[in-house]
Design an enzyme around this catalytic site. Structure first.
Site, PDB file in Angstrom:
ATOM      1  CB  SER A   1     -36.852  57.487 -47.739  1.00  0.00           C
ATOM      2  OG  SER A   1     -37.302  57.229 -49.049  1.00  0.00           O
ATOM      3  CB  SER A   2     -42.161  57.456 -49.371  1.00  0.00           C
ATOM      4  OG  SER A   2     -42.417  58.758 -48.919  1.00  0.00           O
TER       5      SER A   2
ATOM      6  N   GLY B   1     -40.387  62.912 -41.602  1.00  0.00           N
ATOM      7  CA  GLY B   1     -39.606  63.858 -42.412  1.00  0.00           C
ATOM      8  C   GLY B   1     -40.536  64.891 -43.044  1.00  0.00           C
ATOM      9  CG  HIS B   2     -43.296  63.708 -46.093  1.00  0.00           C
ATOM     10  ND1 HIS B   2     -43.276  62.343 -46.029  1.00  0.00           N
ATOM     11  CD2 HIS B   2     -42.878  64.023 -47.345  1.00  0.00           C
ATOM     12  CE1 HIS B   2     -42.879  61.843 -47.184  1.00  0.00           C
ATOM     13  NE2 HIS B   2     -42.619  62.840 -48.006  1.00  0.00           N
TER      14      HIS B   2
ATOM     15  CD  GLN C   1     -36.850  67.326 -54.884  1.00  0.00           C
ATOM     16  OE1 GLN C   1     -37.176  66.400 -55.605  1.00  0.00           O
ATOM     17  NE2 GLN C   1     -37.385  67.483 -53.680  1.00  0.00           N
TER      18      GLN C   1
END
Ligand code: AMP
Length: 280
Positions: free
Chosen positions: A184-185, A33-34, A152
């Site tokens: 997700s982390s 994702g990042h 966000q």
């Protein structure tokens, strides 16, 4: 790739650059994702800055902050593979907050009143404070954020307009694993058993979308409530169908700019996801 721990060392390099600067702020524990944000920023800019900073002021619970996964060495080698010329900023908390670790006092025009804002008091004040500080350090032309954290993203867009910041906010679609689970982390903290169940979030969003478009919002809502009442190890925090621009309830059924948002907890881990409910 160059790694900087201090504002002054990073800025010494940034001030001598010509061409556009793309910026990808992260809290590390990087995944695909990042990397999708990093790839997009690489395509659209001459230079790329990535920050890795676990921001204490956006965690309501200090234990959650401490337990947040950190894997700097692995992150740096992932970046080196796809962005060997990136400038990576890995500041200590004192470098960002000096001696005053406080969130902001922003007004978000109601964007923070629901969903994550309700469930995580002060979270967006902390996000806004760190993002504004990072923007002022890096001074990018474009900054990249994932739709994974949709609220966000809306809040950051709002601050950019409110504070008249001169940069473009670029949004990037959610990257999912084969089961549909949004990367997700936090997924790294799921047990194998819970990881196997975690596609429930995306599955329920997809089913709710079909019900919303075929019938109405309350049918979709009822269905998601049912799904989670049958899923014994899960607690549904919220499922909402909102206007994706105002993040408020929709008065009438509409098929544009509408989105489903969900948050649920399994074991100790709270997961969020969202999906467009628009027709196109
Ligand atoms: P974080 O490190 O969790 O603060 O995330 C840094 C950035 O990556 C944020 O803009 C996130 O929305 C984005 N991001 C995280 N997970 C995903 C994902 N699965 N797909 C797309 N973007 C993501």
């Amino acid at each position: 790739m160059e790694v900087f721990q201090t504002v002054s060392s990073l800025q010494a390099v940034l001030t001598n650059l010509s061409g556009s600067v793309g910026f990808v702020p992260t809290m590390g524990s990087l995944h695909q994702g990042h990397l999708s944000l990093i790839k997009k920023a690489l395509e659209e800019n001459t230079h790329l800055t990535i920050s890795i900073f676990v921001n204490p002021t956006q965690f309501e619970d200090p234990t959650d902050f401490e337990k947040y996964p950190r894997s700097l060495e692995k992150d740096l080698s992932m970046i080196a593979t796809i962005a060997p010329k990136a400038l990576v900023f890995t500041p200590a908390v004192s470098e960002i907050y000096r001696n005053k670790i406080t969130a902001g006092f922003y007004s978000f025009n109601g964007l923070d009143k629901r969903m994550e804002g309700n469930s995580r008091q002060g979270h967006f004040q902390g996000v806004a404070a760190v993002v504004e500080r990072l923007f002022s350090i890096v001074n990018p032309d474009r900054a990249y954020f994932g739709e994974k954290d949709y609220q966000q993203l809306a809040i950051i867009r709002h601050i950019v307009v409110q504070k008249k910041l001169s940069l473009a906010i670029v949004s990037c679609p959610i990257v999912r694993d084969k089961s549909g689970l949004a990367l997700s982390s936090r997924n790294a903290r799921l047990s194998k058993h819970h990881l196997e169940q975690a596609s429930l979030l995306f599955r329920s969003l997809k089913q709710a979308r079909a019900l919303y478009l075929d019938k109405d919002a309350s049918t979709a809502q009822h269905h998601v409530n049912q799904l989670f009442s049958q899923a014994q190890e899960w607690t549904l925090d919220y499922f909402c169908i909102y206007d994706e621009i105002t993040l408020r309830e929709i008065d009438n059924k509409k098929t544009e700019n509408v989105r489903g948002f969900i948050a649920a907890q399994v074991g100790e881990i709270r997961l969020i996801d969202n999906l467009s409910f628009s027709l196109i």
